[in-house]
Design a protein around this motif. Structure first.
Motif: not given
Lengths: 148, 103
Positions: A81-82, A143-148
């Motif tokens: 994913v990265a 995949f990367a759900q920052t801040g949730w």
């Protein structure tokens, strides 16, 4: 940058890019279907290039926070994913560069048939890169759900 | 303001778009082929390759565009605009492929 601000700006970034890609379809379609170049075809190509560049600029602003806060964990847990994120960044740059070039060609040489053909090829290239970028962006964001 | 008929600016802009894109992907490939530290082993770094690549690619694209816009005669610019148009989509396809092979 706080996680909440990051998440907010990231969504704005994505939505502006989607809007730009929708707008970019106007010159891409009308340059093929109409014999004469209309002022709105030139304007929408310029507006789309501006919006795509704006979305890219917002991504540029977010990148240091992504690199510091999101990338390490993403790279450790989900390296594929990265890697998709990196591909997304490469294609976003190509999309913005090609869209700007297409809009300038259309404005400065669009009255000639070779100018219109060149602008169309550049704008289609930008659209393909942009759509691929968008698809990768949705994939990474799932995949990367920052801040949730 | 209507569209113009200046093939030199058209060719210069086309070369900016293609040149900057090719330069960006070429820089990424060069750092991959030159050997780079595994990203997962880097804890922190001041240097941000993405920013450098974008800056250098824009600079090279602009230099290319200015040289062509100033030095190429109008007739030659018209011919090359048509020839290079045919190369745009194949080049874009190759660039997309390369960005997937070397993220």
């Amino acid at each position: 940058m706080s996680a909440t601000l990051f998440a907010l700006v990231e969504r704005v970034h994505g939505h502006v890019a989607v809007l730009a890609l929708a707008l970019l379809l106007h010159p891409v379609i009308t340059l093929r279907t109409r014999r004469l170049l209309t002022p709105w075809t030139v304007r929408t190509s310029e507006l789309a290039a501006l919006l795509l560049s704006g979305a890219f600029a917002v991504g540029w602003w977010l990148y240091p926070s992504y690199r510091a806060e999101v990338k390490p964990a993403l790279l450790a847990d989900l390296p594929r994913v990265a890697a998709s994120f990196e591909t997304k960044e490469h294609l976003a740059f190509c999309a913005a560069a090609l869209a700007i070039a297409g809009a300038v060609v259309l404005r400065r040489a669009g009255a000639s048939s070779e100018g219109r053909k060149a602008a169309w090829a550049l704008l289609v290239g930008a659209w393909i890169c942009g759509v691929t970028t968008g698809a990768l962006g949705v994939f990474v964001a799932s995949f990367a759900q920052t801040g949730w | 303001m209507t569209a113009g008929t200046d093939p030199r600016v058209g060719l210069a802009a086309l070369l900016f778009g293609l040149g900057a894109s090719i330069s960006y992907v070429a820089q990424r490939l060069a750092s991959y082929l030159g050997g780079e530290v595994l990203a997962s082993t880097v804890l922190a770094s001041e240097h941000t390759p993405f920013f450098w690549r974008v800056g250098l690619a824009v600079f090279q694209g602009l230099i290319l565009a200015v040289i062509v816009g100033v030095a190429v005669p109008e007739d030659a610019a018209r011919r090359w605009l048509s020839r290079l148009t045919a190369a745009v989509l194949p080049v874009v396809a190759v660039l997309i492929g390369l960005t997937f092979v070397v993220p």
